[in-house]
Design a protein around this motif. Sequence first.
Motif, short mmCIF file in Angstrom:
data_model
loop_
_atom_site.label_atom_id
_atom_site.label_comp_id
_atom_site.label_asym_id
_atom_site.label_seq_id
_atom_site.Cartn_x
_atom_site.Cartn_y
_atom_site.Cartn_z
N VAL A 1 183.84 177.06 76.06
CA VAL A 1 182.63 176.28 75.87
C VAL A 1 183.00 174.80 75.74
O VAL A 1 183.79 174.43 74.86
CB VAL A 1 181.87 176.73 74.60
N ASP B 1 180.41 181.92 83.95
CA ASP B 1 178.97 181.67 83.97
C ASP B 1 178.14 182.94 83.87
O ASP B 1 176.91 182.89 83.97
CB ASP B 1 178.57 180.89 85.22
N VAL C 1 177.92 171.42 76.96
CA VAL C 1 177.93 170.87 78.32
C VAL C 1 178.04 172.00 79.36
O VAL C 1 177.33 172.00 80.36
CB VAL C 1 179.10 169.88 78.49
N SER C 2 178.93 172.97 79.12
CA SER C 2 179.11 174.07 80.07
C SER C 2 179.74 175.26 79.36
O SER C 2 180.35 175.12 78.29
CB SER C 2 180.00 173.63 81.25
N ILE C 3 179.58 176.43 79.99
CA ILE C 3 180.16 177.67 79.49
C ILE C 3 180.82 178.39 80.66
O ILE C 3 180.21 178.57 81.72
CB ILE C 3 179.09 178.58 78.85
N LYS C 4 182.05 178.78 80.48
CA LYS C 4 182.78 179.55 81.50
C LYS C 4 183.32 180.82 80.87
O LYS C 4 183.86 180.76 79.77
CB LYS C 4 183.93 178.72 82.09
N GLU D 1 186.95 171.33 75.20
CA GLU D 1 186.76 172.76 75.50
C GLU D 1 187.18 173.58 74.29
O GLU D 1 188.29 173.45 73.78
CB GLU D 1 187.59 173.15 76.72
N GLN E 1 174.15 180.61 75.08
CA GLN E 1 174.05 179.21 74.67
C GLN E 1 173.17 179.08 73.42
O GLN E 1 173.48 178.31 72.51
CB GLN E 1 173.47 178.37 75.81
N GLU F 1 184.23 164.92 74.89
CA GLU F 1 184.01 166.33 75.20
C GLU F 1 185.30 167.11 74.98
O GLU F 1 186.39 166.60 75.24
CB GLU F 1 183.56 166.49 76.66
N ILE G 1 173.59 183.86 80.14
CA ILE G 1 174.27 182.69 79.60
C ILE G 1 173.31 181.86 78.75
O ILE G 1 173.73 181.24 77.75
CB ILE G 1 174.85 181.84 80.75
N SER G 2 172.03 181.85 79.11
CA SER G 2 171.06 181.10 78.30
C SER G 2 170.99 181.66 76.89
O SER G 2 170.86 180.91 75.91
CB SER G 2 169.68 181.15 78.96
#
Length: 328
Positions: free
Chosen positions: A77, A139, A134-137, A51, A120, A49, A116-117
């Motif tokens: 991301v 949010d 995996v994640s987004i900051k 960022e 993404q 992973e 955020i959806s």
Amino acid sequence: MNNPRGVKPYKVIKDFLFSAVNKEFFVFLFFLAVSAGFWFMTVLNETTEKEIPVPVQLVGIPNNIVITEPLPDTIRVVVRDKGFVLMSYLHGDIIKPLRVNFTSYARGNGKGGIAISEVQKTLGTMLYASSKIVSIKPDKLDFLFNFGMSKMVRAHIDGIIRPADTYYLARTYMSPDSVKIYASQAVLDSIKELFTESLDLVGFKDTVTRDIPLKKIKGVKMVPDHIKATFYPDMLTEKVVQVPIVSVNMPDGLVLRTFPTQIKVKVVVGRSRVDAIRAENFSVVVDYADVTAHPSDKCNLILRTVPKGVASASLEMQQVDYLIESLR
């Protein structure tokens, strides 16, 4: 390295490089490089992973709109994939800036934002099929705006400003001293003054200039968002002036005489202002109402007026003898 006469330098270097010891060293370096290459390829082929920063741009803003709380300029991301794919994201031009159209995401209440959806989903179209987000900051991606409503607000410096010992702060100059702010009408009505970020400036003897940012307020755009402040210290010195004692609140037909009729006032003032300090800038009084309320052989002196720029002032004595006479 010794070079006997008649031996060419390149031959000496050649013999040195291709000596038995150096051959073994070069062979070691070769295999070390091969090993490092295999290790690097193995690492890049592993799933991991990483960022990845993605720039964010708010576009299509109408001319009559002022953005008072912008979108973050970058989102972070976290993507999972093989190492060589992640390296292509970080060092290639596959990931494009995320462009958010103002008209598409602004609402009528001065707020706007993109889910955020949806972020993404948009980012997914830029990535390879093997990659997984995996994640987004942060949010959430929200922004605030208004239609140009603004007002001017006074700015103040927050912090500790204290010159060195035997000095005092003679003057502070701020540019600008008022700032234009843009916000919703309710927020504009609630803001009466602005403050800078905390500034600690202690022990200075010479003129100091600082560029100080203003404390941010959510939903408020400040123009400018900082001020330039210049602090002028001055060395303290003492001066003594003789000031006449005046009686106040005297009834008609009575006069109050003091002994002495003048009093020394010791002042501490900046050296640049010492010549401007004169007796007529001060007033020392005896209040008849105080005399009658507290009968005594002596009356109290009150230092009522002190000119601007005086750091401190004190009377030589707090009480003097007095006499009340009738003029009838």
